[in-house]
Scaffold this motif. Structure first.
Motif, mmCIF file in Angstrom:
data_model
loop_
_atom_site.group_PDB
_atom_site.id
_atom_site.type_symbol
_atom_site.label_atom_id
_atom_site.label_comp_id
_atom_site.label_asym_id
_atom_site.label_seq_id
_atom_site.Cartn_x
_atom_site.Cartn_y
_atom_site.Cartn_z
ATOM 1 N N THR A 104 -1.631 -3.987 0.331
ATOM 2 C CA THR A 104 -2.743 -4.078 -0.622
ATOM 3 C C THR A 104 -3.970 -3.341 -0.087
ATOM 4 O O THR A 104 -4.072 -3.069 1.121
ATOM 5 N N SER A 105 -4.909 -3.071 -0.986
ATOM 6 C CA SER A 105 -6.151 -2.420 -0.548
ATOM 7 C C SER A 105 -6.932 -3.333 0.397
ATOM 8 O O SER A 105 -7.560 -2.862 1.345
ATOM 9 N N GLY A 106 -6.887 -4.634 0.151
ATOM 10 C CA GLY A 106 -7.535 -5.575 1.066
ATOM 11 C C GLY A 106 -6.892 -5.538 2.436
ATOM 12 O O GLY A 106 -7.579 -5.583 3.460
ATOM 13 N N ASN B 198 -1.838 -8.805 11.917
ATOM 14 C CA ASN B 198 -1.046 -9.547 10.930
ATOM 15 C C ASN B 198 -1.275 -9.106 9.490
ATOM 16 O O ASN B 198 -1.341 -9.922 8.583
ATOM 17 N N VAL B 199 -1.383 -7.811 9.258
ATOM 18 C CA VAL B 199 -1.515 -7.275 7.910
ATOM 19 C C VAL B 199 -0.116 -6.960 7.390
ATOM 20 O O VAL B 199 0.667 -6.301 8.076
ATOM 21 N N PRO C 14 -3.383 6.316 2.019
ATOM 22 C CA PRO C 14 -2.768 5.487 0.978
ATOM 23 C C PRO C 14 -3.694 5.373 -0.231
ATOM 24 O O PRO C 14 -4.920 5.479 -0.110
ATOM 25 N N LEU C 15 -3.089 5.164 -1.371
ATOM 26 C CA LEU C 15 -3.824 5.013 -2.618
ATOM 27 C C LEU C 15 -3.336 3.730 -3.277
ATOM 28 O O LEU C 15 -2.138 3.545 -3.471
ATOM 29 N N GLY D 220 0.681 -0.636 -7.563
ATOM 30 C CA GLY D 220 0.970 -0.844 -6.151
ATOM 31 C C GLY D 220 0.413 0.273 -5.294
ATOM 32 O O GLY D 220 -0.534 0.950 -5.666
ATOM 33 N N VAL D 221 1.047 0.495 -4.151
ATOM 34 C CA VAL D 221 0.570 1.491 -3.198
ATOM 35 C C VAL D 221 1.377 2.779 -3.334
ATOM 36 O O VAL D 221 2.580 2.750 -3.568
ATOM 37 N N SER D 222 0.679 3.902 -3.208
ATOM 38 C CA SER D 222 1.322 5.208 -3.177
ATOM 39 C C SER D 222 0.623 6.025 -2.093
ATOM 40 O O SER D 222 -0.284 5.538 -1.428
#
Length: 128
Positions: free
Chosen positions: A70-72, A83-84, A110-111, A116-118
């Motif tokens: 996630t962006s967070g 722990n991400v 990352p975007l 989701g993430v790309s």
């Protein structure tokens, strides 16, 4: 789970830091000019992550990278949090930077969006 935690810890230790190194001011202009194969700028490097060898791979001519989910999580990883949660993401061909890596470290931009993430941009390093 343990591997993800280990990977993020290693990523934090080896440097989810700002891509432009203040000790290498000569790279600032290089970062500002980086663009993907569509011609879109990658940004100045402040939104990129340094990846260790265990966080990217190539299969044939296709890359994939492990980035925060996630962006967070990305923001926490960039701040050095352990722990991400991470996930493997395929790098689109047009996101691969087609010039030599002057930073000598694998970089990914990352975007994060509603789907989701790309990966916006990717500069492969060397796998030793």
């Amino acid at each position: 789970m343990f591997r993800n935690l280990f990977t993020v810890a290693l990523m934090v230790w080896t440097g989810p830091v700002l891509a432009h190194d203040h000790n290498r001011a000569d790279l600032s202009k290089w970062f500002e000019k980086l663009h993907d194969r569509k011609g879109d700028l990658c940004c100045d490097g402040s939104e990129s992550m340094h990846l260790s060898e265990v966080d990217w791979e190539i299969n044939g001519n296709r890359y994939r990278v492990r980035v925060p989910t996630t962006s967070g999580g990305f923001q926490r990883a960039m701040a050095g949090a352990p722990n991400v949660e991470t996930e493997w993401v395929h790098v689109p061909d047009d996101a691969v930077i087609a010039e030599p890596n002057r930073a000598n470290v694998t970089l990914v931009w990352p975007l994060y969006g509603p789907m989701g993430v790309s990966v916006r941009c990717f500069v492969p390093g060397t796998m030793t």
